[in-house]
Write an enzyme that holds these catalytic residues in place. Structure first.
Site, mmCIF file in Angstrom:
data_model
loop_
_atom_site.group_PDB
_atom_site.id
_atom_site.type_symbol
_atom_site.label_atom_id
_atom_site.label_comp_id
_atom_site.label_asym_id
_atom_site.label_seq_id
_atom_site.Cartn_x
_atom_site.Cartn_y
_atom_site.Cartn_z
ATOM 1 N N GLY A 77 7.509 -5.759 -23.424
ATOM 2 C CA GLY A 77 6.135 -6.210 -23.167
ATOM 3 C C GLY A 77 6.105 -7.714 -22.943
ATOM 4 O O GLY A 77 5.111 -8.380 -23.238
ATOM 5 N N SER A 79 6.091 -9.587 -20.228
ATOM 6 C CA SER A 79 5.575 -10.183 -18.991
ATOM 7 C C SER A 79 4.172 -10.754 -19.150
ATOM 8 O O SER A 79 3.682 -11.446 -18.256
ATOM 9 C CB SER A 79 5.565 -9.130 -17.871
ATOM 10 O OG SER A 79 4.664 -8.074 -18.188
ATOM 11 N N SER A 80 3.514 -10.476 -20.278
ATOM 12 C CA SER A 80 2.156 -10.975 -20.472
ATOM 13 C C SER A 80 1.790 -10.918 -21.953
ATOM 14 O O SER A 80 2.535 -10.377 -22.773
ATOM 15 C CB SER A 80 1.151 -10.138 -19.666
ATOM 16 O OG SER A 80 1.155 -8.791 -20.110
ATOM 17 N N GLY A 81 0.619 -11.473 -22.273
ATOM 18 C CA GLY A 81 0.076 -11.355 -23.616
ATOM 19 C C GLY A 81 0.955 -11.920 -24.710
ATOM 20 O O GLY A 81 1.642 -12.946 -24.541
ATOM 21 N N ARG A 102 7.549 -3.271 -17.159
ATOM 22 C CA ARG A 102 7.634 -2.403 -15.973
ATOM 23 C C ARG A 102 7.364 -3.167 -14.676
ATOM 24 O O ARG A 102 8.051 -2.970 -13.675
ATOM 25 C CB ARG A 102 6.623 -1.260 -16.086
ATOM 26 C CG ARG A 102 6.889 -0.261 -17.200
ATOM 27 C CD ARG A 102 5.721 0.707 -17.300
ATOM 28 N NE ARG A 102 5.842 1.642 -18.406
ATOM 29 C CZ ARG A 102 6.152 2.934 -18.277
ATOM 30 N NH1 ARG A 102 6.393 3.432 -17.085
ATOM 31 N NH2 ARG A 102 6.213 3.721 -19.331
ATOM 32 N N TYR A 226 -5.215 5.558 -30.466
ATOM 33 C CA TYR A 226 -4.470 4.314 -30.712
ATOM 34 C C TYR A 226 -3.952 4.176 -32.146
ATOM 35 O O TYR A 226 -2.756 3.955 -32.364
ATOM 36 C CB TYR A 226 -5.390 3.137 -30.380
ATOM 37 C CG TYR A 226 -4.784 1.767 -30.559
ATOM 38 C CD1 TYR A 226 -3.895 1.251 -29.628
ATOM 39 C CD2 TYR A 226 -5.126 0.972 -31.651
ATOM 40 C CE1 TYR A 226 -3.350 -0.018 -29.784
ATOM 41 C CE2 TYR A 226 -4.588 -0.302 -31.821
ATOM 42 C CZ TYR A 226 -3.701 -0.788 -30.882
ATOM 43 O OH TYR A 226 -3.164 -2.042 -31.044
ATOM 44 N N LYS A 230 -0.054 3.416 -34.351
ATOM 45 C CA LYS A 230 0.146 2.176 -35.100
ATOM 46 C C LYS A 230 0.441 2.462 -36.569
ATOM 47 O O LYS A 230 1.240 1.762 -37.200
ATOM 48 C CB LYS A 230 -1.077 1.270 -34.956
ATOM 49 C CG LYS A 230 -1.299 0.771 -33.518
ATOM 50 C CD LYS A 230 -0.071 0.051 -32.997
ATOM 51 C CE LYS A 230 -0.291 -0.545 -31.616
ATOM 52 N NZ LYS A 230 0.896 -1.267 -31.100
ATOM 53 N N ILE A 259 -6.717 -9.420 -30.016
ATOM 54 C CA ILE A 259 -6.005 -10.442 -29.249
ATOM 55 C C ILE A 259 -6.672 -10.544 -27.886
ATOM 56 O O ILE A 259 -6.807 -9.540 -27.171
ATOM 57 C CB ILE A 259 -4.510 -10.087 -29.066
ATOM 58 C CG1 ILE A 259 -3.879 -9.711 -30.412
ATOM 59 C CG2 ILE A 259 -3.764 -11.261 -28.431
ATOM 60 C CD1 ILE A 259 -2.450 -9.204 -30.284
#
Length: 370
Positions: A77, A79-81, A102, A226, A230, A259
């Site tokens: 993960g 590529s961002s955030g 991805r 979700y 978690k 976030i």
């Protein structure tokens, strides 16, 4: 004076010693008549001494802070955030960083950003496009990232892959629930599995960092696709925190709250109105703030890592037998949460109940009820 003279003297006792002036035993408090071996004050002193000893022990014998400099850090993960924010921080601290996601286009832009924070010319900064929600995909990503490091697996895995798609449970299908677990649990669990196998095989005493959510301590309406994943991540982390001591591998798990990322904005487009209403007064953090908190927690060796005061309240109230960052502070957090969290929960439940009429209209519009 001889003994016979002594026998002839009248026996006079002082006034305070005369029996007729003595107070009956019953007139004294029981605690004065028969003082207990442990009073409340002595127990408090003992407790304080024990806590002080724990704090001193933690200060004197805590392990050295983890330094990422020269370490190979693998970030899913990335590529961002939060994943990208963590990658930037690690690059700034001199780590070799591999980011995985991805979307190739976003990865290319993310890698350009990492290059802007390069500290030395010999840092290895790479981006890899893989889907990591399977063991084979995760293993392929790890193998690709290891090639430039003479085949050695990464020293640290930061597992930030995942997404959220809130909705009502009655709107779910079998495929949707499975997809939710795929995004929230398997996307991290399979990378942890593949990474653990490589670390054990190569004898690397590394670390694995899961990124869960504060919604692994509780949940509310709208998060059925979700929260289960978690919660499952927390269960996996708890198990591995114990089991991987066999190999000297450290486990950490972070529980961030809201976030502010493009993903958060996207999920709000389809989030149920009642969920939005409950969250309307909630604050949030930037990816950079969350990444900073996670890295600090990892460096300190914390198992559970939170990113704010409310997170600490939920963590301390739900920690059970898990290792705590500070037993002394958790007493304070525990007292606050014991009083405050039931009030908060009652407020949330009242808001949900007040939404029943509006929700009934929604169900009619969806054709779920007549």
């Amino acid at each position: 004076m001889n003994s016979s003279a002594a026998r002839n003297l009248p026996l006079e006792l002082p006034e305070y010693e005369k029996p007729n002036n003595a107070l009956p035993l019953a007139s004294f408090p029981v605690s004065m008549a028969f003082p207990p071996p442990w009073t409340s004050s002595s127990l408090a002193l003992v407790a304080l001494a024990l806590l002080t000893a724990l704090v001193i022990r933690a200060m004197l014998f805590s392990s050295k802070k983890w330094d990422p400099r020269g370490q190979h850090c693998f970030i899913t993960g990335g590529s961002s955030g939060t994943g990208l924010a963590l990658a930037v921080l690690l690059v700034q601290r001199g780590a070799h960083v591999s980011i995985v996601a991805r979307n190739g286009e976003r990865l290319a832009k993310a890698l350009e950003m990492l290059e802007q924070h390069r500290q030395t010319s010999n840092q290895i900064l790479k981006a890899y496009s893989f889907a990591v929600d399977s063991e084979s995909g995760s293993a392929a990503a790890l193998n690709a990232a290891s090639k430039l490091h003479e085949g050695r697996c990464p020293d640290a895995l930061f597992l930030c892959a995942g997404a959220s798609a809130p909705a009502f449970f009655v709107d779910q299908t079998e495929e949707a629930l499975k997809a939710g677990m795929q995004m929230t649990y398997w996307a991290q669990a399979f990378t942890a599995l593949a990474g653990t196998k490589e670390m054990v095989k190569q004898g690397v005493k590394g670390r694995i960092v899961f990124v869960s959510s504060v919604l692994a301590f509780f949940s509310i309406v709208g998060y059925s696709p979700y929260s289960p994943g978690k919660f499952a991540l927390r269960g996996l982390a708890e198990t591995l925190h114990s089991e991987l001591k066999l190999y000297g591998i450290s486990i950490h798990i972070a529980f961030p709250a809201t976030i502010y990322t493009p993903g958060y904005e996207e999920e709000n487009k389809t989030k149920p109105k009642i969920t939005l209403k409950i969250e309307e007064s909630d604050g949030g953090d930037s990816p950079e703030a969350v990444a900073t908190a996670i890295l600090k927690g990892v460096q300190r060796g914390n198992f559970h890592i939170t990113t704010g005061f409310l997170g600490e309240l939920f963590r301390s109230s739900a920690a059970g037998a898990s290792p705590r960052p500070s037993y002394l502070l958790d007493i304070v957090y525990g007292l606050i949460s014991f009083i405050g969290l039931p009030i908060w929960r009652h407020s949330v439940d009242s808001t949900v109940k007040a939404h029943q009429k509006e929700h009934r209209e929604y169900l009619r519009a969806q054709g779920l009820v007549a």
